[in-house]
Design a protein around this motif. Structure first.
Motif, PDB file in Angstrom:
ATOM      1  N   MET A 352      -3.824  13.123  10.064  1.00  0.00           N
ATOM      2  CA  MET A 352      -5.148  13.747  10.034  1.00  0.00           C
ATOM      3  C   MET A 352      -6.071  13.003   9.049  1.00  0.00           C
ATOM      4  N   ALA A 353      -5.486  12.562   7.947  1.00  0.00           N
ATOM      5  CA  ALA A 353      -6.295  11.812   6.965  1.00  0.00           C
ATOM      6  C   ALA A 353      -6.807  10.523   7.602  1.00  0.00           C
ATOM      7  N   PHE A 354      -5.962   9.886   8.407  1.00  0.00           N
ATOM      8  CA  PHE A 354      -6.379   8.658   9.090  1.00  0.00           C
ATOM      9  C   PHE A 354      -7.514   8.978  10.069  1.00  0.00           C
ATOM     10  N   LEU A 355      -7.339  10.049  10.834  1.00  0.00           N
ATOM     11  CA  LEU A 355      -8.384  10.416  11.809  1.00  0.00           C
ATOM     12  C   LEU A 355      -9.702  10.762  11.108  1.00  0.00           C
ATOM     13  N   ARG A 356      -9.601  11.396   9.934  1.00  0.00           N
ATOM     14  CA  ARG A 356     -10.836  11.721   9.197  1.00  0.00           C
ATOM     15  C   ARG A 356     -11.568  10.444   8.787  1.00  0.00           C
ATOM     16  N   ILE A 357     -10.794   9.423   8.433  1.00  0.00           N
ATOM     17  CA  ILE A 357     -11.423   8.137   8.081  1.00  0.00           C
ATOM     18  C   ILE A 357     -12.117   7.549   9.311  1.00  0.00           C
ATOM     19  N   LEU A 358     -11.387   7.556  10.445  1.00  0.00           N
ATOM     20  CA  LEU A 358     -11.998   7.013  11.664  1.00  0.00           C
ATOM     21  C   LEU A 358     -13.295   7.758  11.979  1.00  0.00           C
ATOM     22  N   GLN A 359     -13.274   9.068  11.744  1.00  0.00           N
ATOM     23  CA  GLN A 359     -14.464   9.877  12.045  1.00  0.00           C
ATOM     24  C   GLN A 359     -15.607   9.561  11.081  1.00  0.00           C
ATOM     25  N   SER A 360     -15.312   9.588   9.775  1.00  0.00           N
ATOM     26  CA  SER A 360     -16.416   9.416   8.825  1.00  0.00           C
ATOM     27  C   SER A 360     -16.938   7.976   8.839  1.00  0.00           C
ATOM     28  N   ILE A 370      -4.362  -0.039  16.711  1.00  0.00           N
ATOM     29  CA  ILE A 370      -3.753  -1.372  16.882  1.00  0.00           C
ATOM     30  C   ILE A 370      -3.740  -2.095  15.528  1.00  0.00           C
ATOM     31  N   ARG A 371      -4.806  -1.957  14.788  1.00  0.00           N
ATOM     32  CA  ARG A 371      -4.864  -2.609  13.462  1.00  0.00           C
ATOM     33  C   ARG A 371      -3.819  -2.015  12.530  1.00  0.00           C
ATOM     34  N   LEU A 372      -3.647  -0.722  12.599  1.00  0.00           N
ATOM     35  CA  LEU A 372      -2.629  -0.079  11.774  1.00  0.00           C
ATOM     36  C   LEU A 372      -1.247  -0.611  12.170  1.00  0.00           C
ATOM     37  N   GLN A 373      -1.042  -0.696  13.465  1.00  0.00           N
ATOM     38  CA  GLN A 373       0.249  -1.183  13.978  1.00  0.00           C
ATOM     39  C   GLN A 373       0.505  -2.624  13.548  1.00  0.00           C
ATOM     40  N   GLU A 374      -0.554  -3.423  13.514  1.00  0.00           N
ATOM     41  CA  GLU A 374      -0.390  -4.834  13.127  1.00  0.00           C
ATOM     42  C   GLU A 374      -0.506  -5.031  11.622  1.00  0.00           C
ATOM     43  N   LYS A 375      -0.544  -3.925  10.919  1.00  0.00           N
ATOM     44  CA  LYS A 375      -0.600  -3.923   9.451  1.00  0.00           C
ATOM     45  C   LYS A 375      -1.803  -4.704   8.916  1.00  0.00           C
ATOM     46  N   GLN A 376      -2.882  -4.657   9.664  1.00  0.00           N
ATOM     47  CA  GLN A 376      -4.132  -5.303   9.217  1.00  0.00           C
ATOM     48  C   GLN A 376      -4.918  -4.302   8.363  1.00  0.00           C
ATOM     49  N   TYR A 377      -4.279  -3.854   7.297  1.00  0.00           N
ATOM     50  CA  TYR A 377      -4.888  -2.802   6.478  1.00  0.00           C
ATOM     51  C   TYR A 377      -6.205  -3.260   5.857  1.00  0.00           C
ATOM     52  N   ASP A 378      -6.262  -4.524   5.453  1.00  0.00           N
ATOM     53  CA  ASP A 378      -7.493  -5.003   4.815  1.00  0.00           C
ATOM     54  C   ASP A 378      -8.663  -5.033   5.794  1.00  0.00           C
ATOM     55  N   GLU A 392      -6.438   5.608  -0.667  1.00  0.00           N
ATOM     56  CA  GLU A 392      -5.632   6.819  -0.922  1.00  0.00           C
ATOM     57  C   GLU A 392      -4.754   7.140   0.280  1.00  0.00           C
ATOM     58  N   PHE A 393      -5.363   7.000   1.451  1.00  0.00           N
ATOM     59  CA  PHE A 393      -4.573   7.230   2.670  1.00  0.00           C
ATOM     60  C   PHE A 393      -3.387   6.273   2.711  1.00  0.00           C
ATOM     61  N   LEU A 394      -3.684   5.000   2.418  1.00  0.00           N
ATOM     62  CA  LEU A 394      -2.647   3.964   2.547  1.00  0.00           C
ATOM     63  C   LEU A 394      -1.469   4.224   1.598  1.00  0.00           C
ATOM     64  N   ILE A 395      -1.779   4.733   0.414  1.00  0.00           N
ATOM     65  CA  ILE A 395      -0.695   5.034  -0.538  1.00  0.00           C
ATOM     66  C   ILE A 395       0.224   6.108   0.057  1.00  0.00           C
ATOM     67  N   GLN A 396      -0.384   7.153   0.589  1.00  0.00           N
ATOM     68  CA  GLN A 396       0.433   8.225   1.175  1.00  0.00           C
ATOM     69  C   GLN A 396       1.214   7.693   2.390  1.00  0.00           C
ATOM     70  N   TYR A 397       0.518   6.921   3.211  1.00  0.00           N
ATOM     71  CA  TYR A 397       1.113   6.385   4.441  1.00  0.00           C
ATOM     72  C   TYR A 397       2.344   5.534   4.122  1.00  0.00           C
ATOM     73  N   GLN A 398       2.161   4.634   3.168  1.00  0.00           N
ATOM     74  CA  GLN A 398       3.272   3.732   2.854  1.00  0.00           C
ATOM     75  C   GLN A 398       4.399   4.470   2.137  1.00  0.00           C
ATOM     76  N   SER A 399       4.052   5.494   1.389  1.00  0.00           N
ATOM     77  CA  SER A 399       5.133   6.209   0.690  1.00  0.00           C
ATOM     78  C   SER A 399       5.972   7.018   1.678  1.00  0.00           C
ATOM     79  N   ILE A 400       5.360   7.484   2.755  1.00  0.00           N
ATOM     80  CA  ILE A 400       6.178   8.198   3.766  1.00  0.00           C
ATOM     81  C   ILE A 400       7.082   7.195   4.487  1.00  0.00           C
ATOM     82  N   ARG A 401       6.549   6.034   4.789  1.00  0.00           N
ATOM     83  CA  ARG A 401       7.311   5.048   5.575  1.00  0.00           C
ATOM     84  C   ARG A 401       8.411   4.357   4.759  1.00  0.00           C
ATOM     85  N   GLU A 402       8.196   4.326   3.441  1.00  0.00           N
ATOM     86  CA  GLU A 402       9.072   3.584   2.538  1.00  0.00           C
ATOM     87  C   GLU A 402      10.577   3.820   2.762  1.00  0.00           C
TER      88      GLU A 402
END
Ligand code: AMP
Ligand code: MG
Length: 481
Positions: A352-360, A370-378, A392-402
């Motif tokens: 949901m945090a990711f979708l909120r970013i896409l929205q705002s 696709i960018r998320l999948q290809e790890k094109q975070y920058d 902030e999203f990325l920190i949470q995202y990577q900590s779940i995947r870790e």
């Protein structure tokens, strides 16, 4: 073709027999060879596809018919509707022995045409042809089409347009609105019609203690799954009237549809929907409303007055399957798209945090995954005005995947995230060329959308991957088709 005529065994009050009326100088548009194979078309059938898809050739095994039904349009009772410009041409068995309807759209006026001319224009035919194909390839249950033909006949819409016909396929053309019509106008047909709907489409329910309740539950579940899949690929149907939803949860009659580009939950593709009833984010609740409305039409099936109240309550309970079924499929699908484990307690919040970013940030829905999948975070971050929010999203995202099996999650991500959807401007370009009898762009999109999850550099164009710049006006899509 292997014929399996059955709709014509129902009471003739439910349809009107008539032959298609071909357009002037019909000519080939596009043919789906692979689908024709799945439908067991012989070489002779295939070589006659232009005649079949233009209404010049019908089959002695089935007399074409227009179905009658009713519906609620934009939330209002619309009374009798019906196939006003399409005919059930025949019913056949596919390679899996499933019965498939062949429905010719644009085949001329019928007793149900009301003020319409019974025709379809090339613009809307190309849109429906490509979208049905795209949805099927995306794994969304949907009608499809074997082929379409164009013609030299002018059809008046806002301007004069080229007429066309399309041979649509679907496992079912029985709409929620069929039940509404029967209750309103021929209630004595309800029992047999429901029985046949169950026999044909949900035979497993015949074994249940209460087949009608089992049937209602399955219709509700399948519709909920379909809507979850729409939301996941960003599909907005555009005109979710009760006459445009069928009883098997197969996407149907999506005239002014759209695939979402920049993520706007309140986005409405259909410019005729002035009140925004059918926005992307409303689709689950509108489906729920339609199903609630439909269930009311099953109440008369209980004849025993002393059991009526209980039956009503039981039907209402069936509807309680909608939300959990929708949420289960949506949440799981979203986790797969995100590359997050479905069981993790924070996965949905993170999505949901990711979708909120896409929205705002008004980012493109498909491209961002696709960018998320290809790890094109920058790259995503660079497109954001509020970079902190993304970090902030990325920190949470990577900590779940870790602590997860990332390789496995990544494999699922590739399968869940299409690279190609049918953007309005892509369809528009194909339509403009098709108007001049050039179907090369229809064909390119057809091939590209056939494998939406696979990178196809030889076929793709840069415009396929991104929305139009914000200063370019959107393609206007309305109910006029
Ligand atoms: P739709 O919202 O496109 O599914 O259409 C609603 C109703 O209008 C259906 O009964 C259609 O068959 C009918 N309809 C739409 N366009 C035409 C047309 N050009 N001619 C006749 N009937 C039409
Ligand atoms: Mg319709």
């Amino acid at each position: 073709m292997q014929f399996n005529p059955r709709y014509n065994t129902l009471s003739p009050k439910l349809y009107h027999h008539q032959q298609p009326v071909p357009l002037k100088n019909p000519r080939a548009g596009h043919f789906n060879d692979q689908l024709a194979d799945e439908l067991n078309w012989s070489e002779a059938d295939k070589s006659a596809w232009v005649e079949i898809c233009s209404g010049q050739k019908t089959f002695t095994e089935f007399e074409p018919l227009a179905m009658v039904y009713a519906g609620h349009q934009f939330g209002q009772w619309a009374g009798q509707l019906g196939d006003g410009r399409g005919l059930l041409i025949t019913q056949i068995l596919d390679k899996k022995n499933q019965t498939i309807d062949l429905h010719l759209k644009g085949a001329g006026s019928t007793p149900y045409s009301r003020m319409g001319d019974g025709r379809a224009v090339l613009r809307s035919v190309v849109r429906e042809y490509l979208a049905g194909h795209a949805l099927n390839a995306l794994g969304v249950p949907s009608s499809n089409a074997v082929g379409f033909t164009s013609s030299d006949q002018g059809i008046q819409r806002e301007k004069l347009e080229r007429g066309a016909m399309m041979l649509r396929t679907s496992d079912c053309h029985i709409r929620l609105g069929h039940f509404e019509w029967i209750n309103q106008y021929q209630p004595e047909l309800l029992e047999e019609f429901t029985q046949k709907s169950i026999e044909w489409h949900y035979p497993e329910c015949l074994e249940a203690d209460q087949p009608i309740l089992a049937f209602a539950t399955r219709v509700i579940q399948r519709t909920a799954v379909m809507i979850a899949k729409w939301q996941l690929v960003g599909f907005a149907h555009g005109v979710m009237n009760t006459d445009n939803l069928n009883i098997t949860g197969t996407t149907l009659d999506f005239g002014p549809y759209g695939f979402m580009e920049r993520f706007r939950p309140n986005w409405i593709n259909n410019h005729s929907d002035y009140n925004g009833r059918y926005t992307y984010q409303q689709q689950p609740s509108i489906a729920h409303w339609n199903l609630w409305n439909w269930l009311n039409n099953l109440i008369p099936l209980e004849k025993d007055a002393s059991k009526k109240q209980q039956f009503k309550e039981d039907l209402a309970q069936c509807l309680e399957h909608f939300e959990p079924t929708f949420l289960e499929h949506y949440k799981l699908g979203l986790s797969l798209k995100m590359g997050l484990p479905g069981f993790h307690k924070d996965s949905f919040d993170c999505a949901m945090a990711f979708l909120r970013i896409l929205q705002s940030e008004q980012l493109d829905y498909t491209q961002s995954f696709i960018r998320l999948q290809e790890k094109q975070y920058d790259v995503i971050k660079d497109d954001c005005l509020d970079r902190r929010q993304f970090e902030e999203f990325l920190i949470q995202y990577q900590s779940i995947r870790e602590h997860q099996d990332i390789a496995e999650l990544d494999v699922e991500m590739v399968k869940a995230n299409p690279r190609y959807i049918l953007r309005n401007h892509m369809a528009q370009r194909a339509i403009e060329l098709a108007e001049g009898h050039d179907f090369s762009e229809v064909d390119r999109l057809f091939k590209l959308l056939n494998k939406p999850f696979i990178h196809q550099p030889e076929l793709e164009k840069s415009e396929d991957l991104a929305p139009l710049p914000t200063d370019v006006p959107e393609v206007m899509v309305s109910c006029s088709s």
